[in-house]
Write a protein that holds these residues in place. Structure first.
Motif, mmCIF file in Angstrom:
data_model
loop_
_atom_site.group_PDB
_atom_site.id
_atom_site.type_symbol
_atom_site.label_atom_id
_atom_site.label_comp_id
_atom_site.label_asym_id
_atom_site.label_seq_id
_atom_site.Cartn_x
_atom_site.Cartn_y
_atom_site.Cartn_z
ATOM 1 N N ASP A 1 0.945 -1.289 -0.083
ATOM 2 C CA ASP A 1 -0.366 -0.044 0.171
ATOM 3 C C ASP A 1 0.614 0.946 -0.270
ATOM 4 O O ASP A 1 1.925 1.404 0.740
ATOM 5 C CB ASP A 1 -0.657 -0.380 1.134
ATOM 6 C CG ASP A 1 -1.776 -1.246 1.065
ATOM 7 O OD1 ASP A 1 -2.550 -1.819 0.332
ATOM 8 O OD2 ASP A 1 -2.192 -1.928 2.211
ATOM 9 N N ARG A 2 0.681 2.253 -1.057
ATOM 10 C CA ARG A 2 0.635 3.715 -0.506
ATOM 11 C C ARG A 2 0.578 4.916 -0.633
ATOM 12 O O ARG A 2 -0.986 4.767 -1.005
ATOM 13 C CB ARG A 2 1.536 3.924 -1.642
ATOM 14 C CG ARG A 2 2.534 3.059 -3.000
ATOM 15 C CD ARG A 2 2.391 3.226 -4.642
ATOM 16 N NE ARG A 2 3.275 2.920 -5.670
ATOM 17 C CZ ARG A 2 5.022 3.068 -4.746
ATOM 18 N NH1 ARG A 2 5.389 3.317 -3.860
ATOM 19 N NH2 ARG A 2 5.589 1.475 -5.433
ATOM 20 N N ARG B 1 2.002 10.112 7.879
ATOM 21 C CA ARG B 1 3.431 9.480 8.631
ATOM 22 C C ARG B 1 3.501 9.720 10.178
ATOM 23 O O ARG B 1 3.973 8.615 10.857
ATOM 24 C CB ARG B 1 4.500 10.716 7.633
ATOM 25 C CG ARG B 1 4.492 9.995 6.296
ATOM 26 C CD ARG B 1 5.600 11.031 5.562
ATOM 27 N NE ARG B 1 5.773 10.613 4.614
ATOM 28 C CZ ARG B 1 6.868 11.461 3.022
ATOM 29 N NH1 ARG B 1 6.508 12.625 4.167
ATOM 30 N NH2 ARG B 1 6.473 11.119 2.242
ATOM 31 N N TRP B 2 2.915 10.818 10.624
ATOM 32 C CA TRP B 2 3.276 11.083 12.285
ATOM 33 C C TRP B 2 1.991 10.208 13.034
ATOM 34 O O TRP B 2 2.498 10.005 13.729
ATOM 35 C CB TRP B 2 2.503 12.392 12.248
ATOM 36 C CG TRP B 2 0.693 12.018 12.263
ATOM 37 C CD1 TRP B 2 0.344 12.646 11.383
ATOM 38 C CD2 TRP B 2 -0.843 11.776 13.234
ATOM 39 N NE1 TRP B 2 -1.258 12.725 11.500
ATOM 40 C CE2 TRP B 2 -1.555 11.736 12.213
ATOM 41 C CE3 TRP B 2 -0.612 11.884 14.692
ATOM 42 C CZ2 TRP B 2 -2.488 12.175 12.931
ATOM 43 C CZ3 TRP B 2 -1.355 11.350 15.079
ATOM 44 C CH2 TRP B 2 -3.019 11.679 14.028
#
Length: 297
Positions: free
Chosen positions: A18-19, A25-26
């Motif tokens: 998965d992208r 990101r946190w």
């Protein structure tokens, strides 16, 4: 015949997972912060044990002595132990939260600076806000298990002691009150120690500075506020949180360290501490990112 080359498959495989968006990101940093704090028993689990013990003791007092009436020396205010157990237990939840803030919170940013983790974070295109949100989010999750889960459990236990439907309905406001004081304590003890960690690049110095501010400075202003019967005691985080809890639960029986602190001043002190802490962490991390401390360019 001319020599021909042969290409062999060395096992490389194209990434097919998965992208996810960069905005998530946190969450990765938050999960790492939570998992790191959970690993060793003395950093978090010991404090969690203290919070669980506080919950059982306060719940036992609430159940066994639920009909006992307590009042102040003048007999002007009175309440049952079932109603007084929850707000009085906030003091012990605060102690457990301080232990976590000292062993984990005061080491968050300073520990990453010392270990060189900034290079890992910012070399992978992590934005300063991702780092701040992730670290503070992880601390909020850890402290909430102490400051929020305990009072909420006691509030639900108090509802279970209701002897009639009318009494149950009358006790329902205890649940949002417990959530409110739990969230307030969670935010304070999750943000303020991280601010001290961001101010000092050495983890030990950050822990010492936070301990000195909370214990030494807090004790000084608490005694000064009690002796002068003024709002100065609100500068002590523990005193301010206790004052808000006493006012929120309408418990005006005890004239302890929080007895002379106006609840408005206490709430303002807690809010200012939290907002200032978030601002300090954001500024320090962004400055480190801009100066290339993380390998950023």
């Amino acid at each position: 015949m001319s020599a021909t080359g042969t290409i062999h498959d060395l096992g490389y495989k194209r990434y097919a997972g998965d992208r996810r968006s960069a905005a998530t990101r946190w969450l990765v940093i938050m999960r790492n912060q939570f998992a790191t704090g959970w690993k060793t028993w003395w950093r978090f689990k010991a404090s969690l044990g203290l919070a669980v013990l506080t919950t059982f003791i306060a719940g036992g007092v609430m159940f066994i002595l639920r009909d006992k009436v307590v009042s102040n020396f003048a007999g002007q205010f009175a309440a049952t132990m079932a109603d007084a157990a929850l707000p009085k237990s906030i003091e012990w939840y605060t102690r457990a939260a301080f232990l976590v803030s000292l062993t984990i919170g005061a080491r968050v940013v300073a520990g990453d600076v010392q270990s060189g983790a900034f290079t890992f974070y910012f070399a992978r295109s992590v934005r300063p806000r991702d780092y701040v949100l992730g670290k503070l989010g992880g601390m909020l999750g850890l402290v909430s298990l102490l400051m929020l889960a305990g009072p909420l459990t006691l509030a639900l236990a108090r509802l279970g002691l209701s002897e009639s439907t009318d009494q149950l309905v009358a006790s329902l406001p205890l649940v949002p009150k417990a959530i409110a004081i739990g969230l307030l304590g969670t935010v304070v003890f999750a943000t303020v120690p991280v601010a001290f960690s961001a101010l000092v690049g050495n983890a030990r110095y950050a822990m010492a500075l936070w301990a000195a501010y909370y214990l030494v400075f807090g004790l000084m202003v608490s005694i000064l506020g009690r002796s002068s019967q003024s709002w100065v005691g609100a500068l002590d985080l523990a005193t301010a949180l206790e004052a808000v809890a006493m006012d929120l639960f309408d418990l005006h029986l005890f004239r302890g360290r929080a007895g002379f602190v106006p609840p408005d001043a206490a709430l303002a002190s807690l809010a200012i501490h939290a907002v200032a802490a978030i601002a300090i962490v954001s500024y320090q991390v962004r400055r480190a990112y801009g100066s290339g401390v993380g390998g950023a360019s």
